[in-house]
Write a protein that holds these residues in place. Sequence first.
Motif, PDB file in Angstrom:
ATOM      1  N   ASN A 118     -28.517  -7.410 -56.079  1.00  0.00           N
ATOM      2  CA  ASN A 118     -26.637  -7.433 -56.155  1.00  0.00           C
ATOM      3  C   ASN A 118     -26.096  -8.741 -55.520  1.00  0.00           C
ATOM      4  O   ASN A 118     -26.214  -8.807 -54.564  1.00  0.00           O
ATOM      5  CB  ASN A 118     -26.394  -6.049 -54.591  1.00  0.00           C
ATOM      6  CG  ASN A 118     -24.967  -6.399 -54.844  1.00  0.00           C
ATOM      7  OD1 ASN A 118     -24.171  -6.530 -55.470  1.00  0.00           O
ATOM      8  ND2 ASN A 118     -24.251  -5.702 -53.048  1.00  0.00           N
ATOM      9  N   THR A 130     -33.101  -0.517 -47.043  1.00  0.00           N
ATOM     10  CA  THR A 130     -33.526   0.332 -47.374  1.00  0.00           C
ATOM     11  C   THR A 130     -33.669   1.301 -46.732  1.00  0.00           C
ATOM     12  O   THR A 130     -35.128   1.658 -46.036  1.00  0.00           O
ATOM     13  CB  THR A 130     -34.633  -0.040 -48.942  1.00  0.00           C
ATOM     14  OG1 THR A 130     -34.567  -1.002 -49.398  1.00  0.00           O
ATOM     15  CG2 THR A 130     -34.708   1.102 -49.894  1.00  0.00           C
ATOM     16  N   SER A 189     -23.210  -9.754 -55.974  1.00  0.00           N
ATOM     17  CA  SER A 189     -21.569  -9.187 -55.628  1.00  0.00           C
ATOM     18  C   SER A 189     -21.679 -10.199 -54.783  1.00  0.00           C
ATOM     19  O   SER A 189     -22.621  -9.832 -53.171  1.00  0.00           O
ATOM     20  CB  SER A 189     -21.208  -8.191 -56.420  1.00  0.00           C
ATOM     21  OG  SER A 189     -21.543  -6.883 -55.366  1.00  0.00           O
ATOM     22  N   ASN A 190     -19.695  -9.945 -53.980  1.00  0.00           N
ATOM     23  CA  ASN A 190     -20.082  -9.673 -52.598  1.00  0.00           C
ATOM     24  C   ASN A 190     -19.853  -8.193 -51.748  1.00  0.00           C
ATOM     25  O   ASN A 190     -19.012  -8.458 -50.804  1.00  0.00           O
ATOM     26  CB  ASN A 190     -18.815 -11.038 -52.462  1.00  0.00           C
ATOM     27  CG  ASN A 190     -16.843 -10.098 -53.067  1.00  0.00           C
ATOM     28  OD1 ASN A 190     -17.316  -9.321 -53.940  1.00  0.00           O
ATOM     29  ND2 ASN A 190     -16.601 -10.854 -52.599  1.00  0.00           N
ATOM     30  N   GLN A 191     -20.038  -7.082 -51.891  1.00  0.00           N
ATOM     31  CA  GLN A 191     -19.822  -5.688 -52.270  1.00  0.00           C
ATOM     32  C   GLN A 191     -20.819  -5.382 -51.547  1.00  0.00           C
ATOM     33  O   GLN A 191     -22.103  -5.548 -52.659  1.00  0.00           O
ATOM     34  CB  GLN A 191     -18.622  -5.089 -52.798  1.00  0.00           C
ATOM     35  CG  GLN A 191     -17.781  -5.389 -53.573  1.00  0.00           C
ATOM     36  CD  GLN A 191     -16.592  -5.743 -52.196  1.00  0.00           C
ATOM     37  OE1 GLN A 191     -16.362  -4.303 -51.389  1.00  0.00           O
ATOM     38  NE2 GLN A 191     -16.034  -6.632 -52.154  1.00  0.00           N
ATOM     39  N   ASN A 192     -21.122  -4.440 -50.491  1.00  0.00           N
ATOM     40  CA  ASN A 192     -22.148  -3.554 -50.801  1.00  0.00           C
ATOM     41  C   ASN A 192     -22.691  -2.522 -52.145  1.00  0.00           C
ATOM     42  O   ASN A 192     -21.280  -2.134 -52.148  1.00  0.00           O
ATOM     43  CB  ASN A 192     -22.118  -2.842 -49.231  1.00  0.00           C
ATOM     44  CG  ASN A 192     -22.409  -3.359 -48.077  1.00  0.00           C
ATOM     45  OD1 ASN A 192     -22.660  -5.107 -47.876  1.00  0.00           O
ATOM     46  ND2 ASN A 192     -21.439  -2.861 -46.616  1.00  0.00           N
ATOM     47  N   VAL A 193     -23.764  -1.896 -52.007  1.00  0.00           N
ATOM     48  CA  VAL A 193     -24.030  -1.193 -52.788  1.00  0.00           C
ATOM     49  C   VAL A 193     -24.523   0.068 -52.346  1.00  0.00           C
ATOM     50  O   VAL A 193     -25.293  -0.356 -51.115  1.00  0.00           O
ATOM     51  CB  VAL A 193     -24.823  -1.630 -54.041  1.00  0.00           C
ATOM     52  CG1 VAL A 193     -23.669  -2.222 -54.866  1.00  0.00           C
ATOM     53  CG2 VAL A 193     -26.325  -2.095 -53.312  1.00  0.00           C
ATOM     54  N   ASP A 194     -24.459   1.602 -52.771  1.00  0.00           N
ATOM     55  CA  ASP A 194     -24.839   2.256 -52.172  1.00  0.00           C
ATOM     56  C   ASP A 194     -26.110   2.869 -53.321  1.00  0.00           C
ATOM     57  O   ASP A 194     -27.284   3.367 -52.690  1.00  0.00           O
ATOM     58  CB  ASP A 194     -23.963   3.617 -51.821  1.00  0.00           C
ATOM     59  CG  ASP A 194     -23.008   3.914 -51.811  1.00  0.00           C
ATOM     60  OD1 ASP A 194     -22.891   2.771 -50.471  1.00  0.00           O
ATOM     61  OD2 ASP A 194     -22.449   4.238 -51.773  1.00  0.00           O
ATOM     62  N   THR A 195     -26.057   2.461 -54.190  1.00  0.00           N
ATOM     63  CA  THR A 195     -27.712   2.433 -55.025  1.00  0.00           C
ATOM     64  C   THR A 195     -27.235   1.744 -56.146  1.00  0.00           C
ATOM     65  O   THR A 195     -26.672   1.041 -56.879  1.00  0.00           O
ATOM     66  CB  THR A 195     -27.155   4.534 -56.461  1.00  0.00           C
ATOM     67  OG1 THR A 195     -26.824   5.385 -55.295  1.00  0.00           O
ATOM     68  CG2 THR A 195     -28.392   4.714 -57.178  1.00  0.00           C
ATOM     69  N   ILE A 196     -28.952   1.511 -56.388  1.00  0.00           N
ATOM     70  CA  ILE A 196     -29.476   0.428 -57.582  1.00  0.00           C
ATOM     71  C   ILE A 196     -30.183   1.259 -58.664  1.00  0.00           C
ATOM     72  O   ILE A 196     -31.489   1.775 -58.564  1.00  0.00           O
ATOM     73  CB  ILE A 196     -29.979  -1.386 -57.763  1.00  0.00           C
ATOM     74  CG1 ILE A 196     -28.832  -1.546 -56.619  1.00  0.00           C
ATOM     75  CG2 ILE A 196     -30.584  -2.115 -58.760  1.00  0.00           C
ATOM     76  CD1 ILE A 196     -29.391  -3.491 -56.037  1.00  0.00           C
TER      77      ILE A 196
END
Length: 71
Positions: free
Chosen positions: A28, A66, A30-37
């Motif tokens: 990731n 994770t 980006s400057n955002q958290n992600v829930d799923t990749i």
Amino acid sequence: MLVKTVTPTNTLPAVPGQPVDWTVTPGNASNQNVDTIVVQDPITPPSDFDGYLDVTGYDVTAPAGTTSTTT
């Protein structure tokens, strides 16, 4: 972001009986958290490789933080 590497690098084109290890590293950037990749390879290979490029196994190594993985 997805990084692919292959070892050894001198096996292309692949040689029967010679293992080729691919490392696929999603991330990731980006400057955002992600829930799923989700990592997938949508290419459909020919129905018969005659053992030339058979997948013989895979490993999943979850990064720190994770909470779960699905294969």
